[in-house]
Design an enzyme around this catalytic site. Structure first.
Site, PDB file in Angstrom:
ATOM      1  N   ASP A   1      -4.413   0.712 -10.977  1.00  0.00           N
ATOM      2  CA  ASP A   1      -4.016   0.740 -12.391  1.00  0.00           C
ATOM      3  C   ASP A   1      -4.991  -0.088 -13.222  1.00  0.00           C
ATOM      4  O   ASP A   1      -5.572   0.400 -14.198  1.00  0.00           O
ATOM      5  CB  ASP A   1      -2.585   0.199 -12.558  1.00  0.00           C
ATOM      6  CG  ASP A   1      -1.617   0.892 -11.616  1.00  0.00           C
ATOM      7  OD1 ASP A   1      -1.426   2.103 -11.778  1.00  0.00           O
ATOM      8  OD2 ASP A   1      -1.081   0.234 -10.694  1.00  0.00           O
TER       9      ASP A   1
ATOM     10  N   GLU B   1      -6.619   6.406  -6.716  1.00  0.00           N
ATOM     11  CA  GLU B   1      -7.257   7.209  -7.761  1.00  0.00           C
ATOM     12  C   GLU B   1      -8.688   6.742  -8.052  1.00  0.00           C
ATOM     13  O   GLU B   1      -9.628   7.536  -8.050  1.00  0.00           O
ATOM     14  CB  GLU B   1      -6.412   7.148  -9.043  1.00  0.00           C
ATOM     15  CG  GLU B   1      -6.977   8.032 -10.133  1.00  0.00           C
ATOM     16  CD  GLU B   1      -6.042   8.222 -11.325  1.00  0.00           C
ATOM     17  OE1 GLU B   1      -4.815   8.328 -11.115  1.00  0.00           O
ATOM     18  OE2 GLU B   1      -6.542   8.272 -12.459  1.00  0.00           O
TER      19      GLU B   1
HETATM   20  O1  TRH Z   1      -5.570   0.065  -4.931  1.00  0.00           O
HETATM   21  P1  TRH Z   1      -5.108   1.472  -5.037  1.00  0.00           P
HETATM   22  O2  TRH Z   1      -4.223   1.920  -3.975  1.00  0.00           O
HETATM   23  O3  TRH Z   1      -4.446   1.638  -6.441  1.00  0.00           O
HETATM   24  C1  TRH Z   1      -3.580   2.586  -6.988  1.00  0.00           C
HETATM   25  C2  TRH Z   1      -2.297   1.903  -7.356  1.00  0.00           C
HETATM   26  O4  TRH Z   1      -1.529   1.722  -6.219  1.00  0.00           O
HETATM   27  C3  TRH Z   1      -1.569   2.711  -8.379  1.00  0.00           C
HETATM   28  O5  TRH Z   1      -0.274   2.231  -8.621  1.00  0.00           O
HETATM   29  C4  TRH Z   1      -1.522   4.159  -8.025  1.00  0.00           C
HETATM   30  O6  TRH Z   1      -1.130   4.811  -9.193  1.00  0.00           O
HETATM   31  C5  TRH Z   1      -2.887   4.647  -7.666  1.00  0.00           C
HETATM   32  O7  TRH Z   1      -3.470   3.856  -6.623  1.00  0.00           O
HETATM   33  C6  TRH Z   1      -2.877   6.099  -7.301  1.00  0.00           C
HETATM   34  O8  TRH Z   1      -6.383   2.449  -5.047  1.00  0.00           O
HETATM   35  P2  TRH Z   1      -7.512   2.771  -6.112  1.00  0.00           P
HETATM   36  O9  TRH Z   1      -6.979   3.629  -7.209  1.00  0.00           O
HETATM   37  O10 TRH Z   1      -8.629   3.297  -5.357  1.00  0.00           O
HETATM   38  O11 TRH Z   1      -7.948   1.383  -6.739  1.00  0.00           O
HETATM   39  C7  TRH Z   1      -8.690   0.409  -6.061  1.00  0.00           C
HETATM   40  C8  TRH Z   1      -9.556  -0.361  -7.037  1.00  0.00           C
HETATM   41  O12 TRH Z   1     -10.085  -1.516  -6.403  1.00  0.00           O
HETATM   42  C9  TRH Z   1     -10.749   0.450  -7.527  1.00  0.00           C
HETATM   43  O13 TRH Z   1     -10.999   0.157  -8.900  1.00  0.00           O
HETATM   44  C10 TRH Z   1     -11.905  -0.074  -6.693  1.00  0.00           C
HETATM   45  C11 TRH Z   1     -11.500  -1.513  -6.548  1.00  0.00           C
HETATM   46  N1  TRH Z   1     -12.068  -2.231  -5.396  1.00  0.00           N
HETATM   47  C12 TRH Z   1     -12.908  -3.293  -5.642  1.00  0.00           C
HETATM   48  O14 TRH Z   1     -13.214  -3.617  -6.804  1.00  0.00           O
HETATM   49  N2  TRH Z   1     -13.378  -4.004  -4.575  1.00  0.00           N
HETATM   50  C13 TRH Z   1     -13.102  -3.677  -3.285  1.00  0.00           C
HETATM   51  O15 TRH Z   1     -13.568  -4.377  -2.354  1.00  0.00           O
HETATM   52  C14 TRH Z   1     -12.250  -2.538  -3.051  1.00  0.00           C
HETATM   53  C15 TRH Z   1     -11.939  -2.135  -1.637  1.00  0.00           C
HETATM   54  C16 TRH Z   1     -11.756  -1.855  -4.131  1.00  0.00           C
END
Ligand code: TRH
Length: 388
Positions: A23, A285
């Site tokens: 998010d 996402e």
């Molecule tokens: O973390 P997620 O599972 O997030 C979301 C939320 O759960 C949300 O509620 C739901 O609606 C959505 O998934 C579908 O996965 P996502 O979307 O990939 O987000 C991870 C974020 O973290 C992304 O911006 C990349 C960042 N990230 C880093 O900055 N550093 C890291 O080391 C990693 C592994 C990720």
């Protein structure tokens, strides 16, 4: 409460962190891009600064208002507080139908002209999205209209977040082996690991990681799996043989497989990690979208929903992605628990691995196709101008 209205077009983006990092990951990316590429004065209201800090270490947790990368970040503590029309931005976006403070909505109705109000929805390749994208929803009692804005994969939707210059940055990085090696070396990746098949792994706890580790261990190809701390915690702890949760810096090699635990890294570095690996496992996402811009093979672990609703979304994406290789389709469905029969991971992996060069080419073509639909931030502003 009294905020100064900016000279430039102002925009307030309200983000409620439901869980994890997606998010705030999406909102932060959009906020920065709107400021940097479109000169908009952005205020990002976010209710959970700790999650934010994980992807952006500059964030101060105990701070009501801070400036980060020229974006004003406000801690959205509650729904209380009075607002005046002067406090209201020209464009107001609520992410994922979060309820913005009632006082803010009242002040929106008092503005002249009224702000453009959008609800930025979640990403899905399902067809119904095209029919709902940009639909107006009049407020039940106030003279305000909210518009639904959907990201998506074609020109009947708002497109995907994509910063200008990203493709060039990626190509430059990927054509510089020394830069890639130096980037990975900071996490302890050795030259031998650098020369192996490199996989980044980001998934939800349900993913069958232990089964895959077993296959990779016995694989003929040397592999290095880079996994952020806390992800696939049980399988990683078991593989590394630690007595507690494996910490960043921990690593172990068994057979052909090295598993290395990485710290959670800032968002721009996460792109570099995807660019430097041969295969990326992503989830949710935002990382899912970033993998599509990385131009490498990827496997998506979709956010689980009740009644397996996410399997419908997964299939919709695989269809529109054109996952024509059976190996990609089968592996993706198996990884998400969407196969009816138990998966033979040995067979699934060896078929997938054999197809990987083909899949990587497919992913580059997909990227070219996506780029034709513009980027979410620009599409959003174009839409705002049509309803202003
Ligand atoms: O973390 P997620 O599972 O997030 C979301 C939320 O759960 C949300 O509620 C739901 O609606 C959505 O998934 C579908 O996965 P996502 O979307 O990939 O987000 C991870 C974020 O973290 C992304 O911006 C990349 C960042 N990230 C880093 O900055 N550093 C890291 O080391 C990693 C592994 C990720």
């Amino acid at each position: 409460m009294h905020l100064n209205k900016h000279q430039a077009t102002s925009l307030a983006l309200f983000c409620k962190v439901i869980d994890n990092y997606g998010d705030i990951g999406i909102c932060w990316r959009l906020a920065r891009q709107l400021e940097r590429e479109h000169g908009i004065a952005v205020t990002l209201w976010v209710d959970d600064l700790s999650s934010f800090q994980r992807i952006c270490p500059e964030v101060l947790i105990d701070c009501n208002e801070q400036q980060i990368a020229a974006v004003t970040v406000r801690h959205w503590r509650d729904q209380d507080g009075g607002f005046t029309p002067d406090d209201v931005a020209d464009i107001v976006i609520e992410f994922f139908a979060c309820d913005i403070p009632p006082g803010y909505i009242t002040a929106m109705a008092e503005c002249n002209p009224r702000p453009v109000w959008l609800n930025l929805e979640g990403l899905s390749a399902e067809e119904w999205v095209e029919g709902c994208h940009t639909l107006p929803s009049p407020h039940r009692s106030l003279p305000l209209t909210k518009y639904f804005f959907f990201p998506g994969f074609n020109n009947k939707t708002g497109g995907l977040p994509l910063e200008s210059g990203l493709a060039q940055q990626r190509q430059q990085f990927q054509s510089d082996p020394a830069a890639m090696a130096a980037f990975l070396a900071q996490f302890g990746v050795t030259p031998t690991e650098m020369a192996s098949l490199k996989v980044s792994l980001f998934c939800y706890p349900q993913a069958p990681v232990a089964a895959l580790f077993e296959v990779w261990q016995g694989n003929a190809t040397a592999m290095t799996c880079l996994v952020p701390e806390g992800v696939a915690a049980d399988a990683v702890q078991a593989f590394i043989g630690a007595s507690g949760p494996a910490k960043a810096g921990a690593s172990a090699t068994r057979g052909a497989l090295t598993v290395r635990v990485l710290p959670f890294i800032p968002q721009p570095d996460y792109d570099k990690l995807l660019w430097a690996c041969d295969l990326n496992f992503v989830r949710g996402e935002d990382s899912f979208v970033r993998a599509q811009w990385a131009g490498k093979a990827f496997i998506w672990h979709i956010y689980p929903q009740d009644k397996n609703l996410h399997h419908v979304k997964l299939n919709a994406f695989l269809q529109c992605y054109g996952a024509t290789t059976d190996s990609l389709m089968g592996f993706s469905l198996g990884w998400n628990g969407a196969e009816k029969e138990p998966v033979d991971w040995h067979a699934a992996w060896s078929e997938f691995q054999a197809d990987m060069p083909k899949i990587a080419i497919m992913s580059l073509k997909w990227q070219e196709q996506l780029t034709l639909h513009g980027d979410l931030a620009s599409n959003l502003l174009t839409f705002v101008n049509t309803v202003r």
